[in-house]
Design a protein around this motif. Structure first.
Motif, PDB file in Angstrom:
ATOM      1  N   UNK A  92     -51.652   0.517 -40.800  1.00 43.48           N
ATOM      2  CA  UNK A  92     -51.390   0.680 -39.360  1.00 43.48           C
ATOM      3  C   UNK A  92     -50.377  -0.372 -38.915  1.00 43.48           C
ATOM      4  N   UNK A  93     -50.584  -1.614 -39.346  1.00 44.19           N
ATOM      5  CA  UNK A  93     -49.656  -2.702 -39.005  1.00 44.19           C
ATOM      6  C   UNK A  93     -48.277  -2.425 -39.589  1.00 44.19           C
ATOM      7  N   UNK A  94     -48.233  -2.018 -40.851  1.00 44.54           N
ATOM      8  CA  UNK A  94     -46.942  -1.724 -41.504  1.00 44.54           C
ATOM      9  C   UNK A  94     -46.226  -0.574 -40.800  1.00 44.54           C
ATOM     10  N   UNK A  95     -46.969   0.455 -40.379  1.00 47.18           N
ATOM     11  CA  UNK A  95     -46.346   1.579 -39.660  1.00 47.18           C
ATOM     12  C   UNK A  95     -45.674   1.108 -38.380  1.00 47.18           C
ATOM     13  N   UNK A  96     -46.369   0.261 -37.612  1.00 47.81           N
ATOM     14  CA  UNK A  96     -45.790  -0.234 -36.360  1.00 47.81           C
ATOM     15  C   UNK A  96     -44.608  -1.161 -36.620  1.00 47.81           C
ATOM     16  N   UNK A 137     -36.512   5.167 -29.126  1.00 50.33           N
ATOM     17  CA  UNK A 137     -36.428   5.295 -30.586  1.00 50.33           C
ATOM     18  C   UNK A 137     -37.709   4.815 -31.262  1.00 50.33           C
ATOM     19  N   UNK A 138     -38.290   3.734 -30.760  1.00 55.65           N
ATOM     20  CA  UNK A 138     -39.538   3.211 -31.308  1.00 55.65           C
ATOM     21  C   UNK A 138     -40.654   4.247 -31.175  1.00 55.65           C
ATOM     22  N   UNK A 139     -40.818   4.805 -29.972  1.00 55.09           N
ATOM     23  CA  UNK A 139     -41.878   5.785 -29.750  1.00 55.09           C
ATOM     24  C   UNK A 139     -41.670   7.035 -30.615  1.00 55.09           C
ATOM     25  N   UNK A 177     -61.961   4.834 -35.239  1.00 58.69           N
ATOM     26  CA  UNK A 177     -60.608   4.592 -34.756  1.00 58.69           C
ATOM     27  C   UNK A 177     -60.216   3.130 -34.953  1.00 58.69           C
ATOM     28  N   UNK A 178     -58.937   2.924 -35.199  1.00 59.41           N
ATOM     29  CA  UNK A 178     -58.347   1.591 -35.220  1.00 59.41           C
ATOM     30  C   UNK A 178     -57.495   1.502 -33.959  1.00 59.41           C
ATOM     31  N   UNK A 179     -57.755   0.503 -33.114  1.00 63.66           N
ATOM     32  CA  UNK A 179     -56.987   0.344 -31.889  1.00 63.66           C
ATOM     33  C   UNK A 179     -56.015  -0.816 -32.046  1.00 63.66           C
ATOM     34  N   UNK A 180     -54.752  -0.544 -31.732  1.00 69.40           N
ATOM     35  CA  UNK A 180     -53.699  -1.555 -31.828  1.00 69.40           C
ATOM     36  C   UNK A 180     -53.009  -1.697 -30.479  1.00 69.40           C
ATOM     37  N   UNK A 181     -52.640  -2.926 -30.151  1.00 71.68           N
ATOM     38  CA  UNK A 181     -51.842  -3.198 -28.960  1.00 71.68           C
ATOM     39  C   UNK A 181     -50.495  -3.743 -29.431  1.00 71.68           C
ATOM     40  N   UNK A 182     -49.425  -3.195 -28.882  1.00 72.46           N
ATOM     41  CA  UNK A 182     -48.069  -3.574 -29.269  1.00 72.46           C
ATOM     42  C   UNK A 182     -47.304  -3.907 -27.994  1.00 72.46           C
ATOM     43  N   UNK A 200     -44.169   8.462 -33.511  1.00 74.48           N
ATOM     44  CA  UNK A 200     -44.606   9.863 -33.463  1.00 74.48           C
ATOM     45  C   UNK A 200     -44.290  10.604 -34.754  1.00 74.48           C
ATOM     46  N   UNK A 201     -43.230  10.223 -35.444  1.00 74.89           N
ATOM     47  CA  UNK A 201     -42.818  10.915 -36.669  1.00 74.89           C
ATOM     48  C   UNK A 201     -43.516  10.405 -37.927  1.00 74.89           C
ATOM     49  N   UNK A 202     -44.364   9.397 -37.806  1.00 70.95           N
ATOM     50  CA  UNK A 202     -45.081   8.892 -38.977  1.00 70.95           C
ATOM     51  C   UNK A 202     -46.207   9.849 -39.342  1.00 70.95           C
ATOM     52  N   UNK A 203     -46.618   9.820 -40.602  1.00 73.57           N
ATOM     53  CA  UNK A 203     -47.636  10.765 -41.074  1.00 73.57           C
ATOM     54  C   UNK A 203     -49.040  10.468 -40.556  1.00 73.57           C
ATOM     55  N   UNK A 204     -49.374   9.210 -40.371  1.00 71.12           N
ATOM     56  CA  UNK A 204     -50.722   8.851 -39.921  1.00 71.12           C
ATOM     57  C   UNK A 204     -50.936   9.364 -38.503  1.00 71.12           C
ATOM     58  N   UNK A 205     -52.057  10.031 -38.271  1.00 71.93           N
ATOM     59  CA  UNK A 205     -52.373  10.572 -36.951  1.00 71.93           C
ATOM     60  C   UNK A 205     -52.664   9.407 -36.009  1.00 71.93           C
TER      61      UNK A 205
END
Length: 134
Positions: A32-36, A87-89, A71-76, A93-98
């Motif tokens: 999750x961290x790596x995706x963000x 572009x960030x959003x 659920x894993x909750x992240x704040x960015x 949205x285009x990442x595989x993880x739901x």
């Protein structure tokens, strides 16, 4: 109209791998961290804050009656141009993880002669308990 045989076919093991990426059987917090961080790097958005809420790795004793999603909750948080935020959003949205967007707060600020966007988002990333993940 396409013939059914003209669609690309995938083996069930390939589909299983894609499903495991989209909705893993464990929280996979480092992913999750790596995706963000990857979405941040792709869009040029600097990470000002990235935090993960505590995750319980034990199943609820209520068993199947429990309707709460794991659920894993992240704040960015970041400050960037509107185009970078967009572009960030899109990258997230285009990442595989739901993921679900729980809360978004955009504030336009003036820095010198330039306007920037202060972004704070809360993201939920889901996972499924499987029989062999306990």
């Amino acid at each position: 109209h396409r013939d059914l045989h003209s669609f690309p076919t995938r083996r069930s093991s390939d589909l299983r791998g894609l499903l495991d990426e989209a909705m893993p059987s464990q929280p996979m917090i480092p992913q999750v961290i790596a995706d963000l961080q990857n979405a941040s790097a792709q869009s040029g958005v600097p990470v000002k804050l990235l935090s993960i809420q505590a995750v319980s790795l034990k199943k609820n004793s209520d068993g199947p009656k429990d309707t709460k999603r794991p659920v894993v909750q992240a704040t960015f948080k970041t400050i960037a141009t509107f185009a970078q935020v967009q572009q960030f959003l899109e990258a997230v949205a285009n990442q595989r993880r739901v993921k679900g967007l729980r809360n978004i707060n955009l504030t336009v600020e003036k820095v010198g002669v330039e306007k920037v966007v202060s972004l704070e988002i809360e993201i939920e990333s889901y996972y499924i308990y499987s029989a062999d993940s306990s």
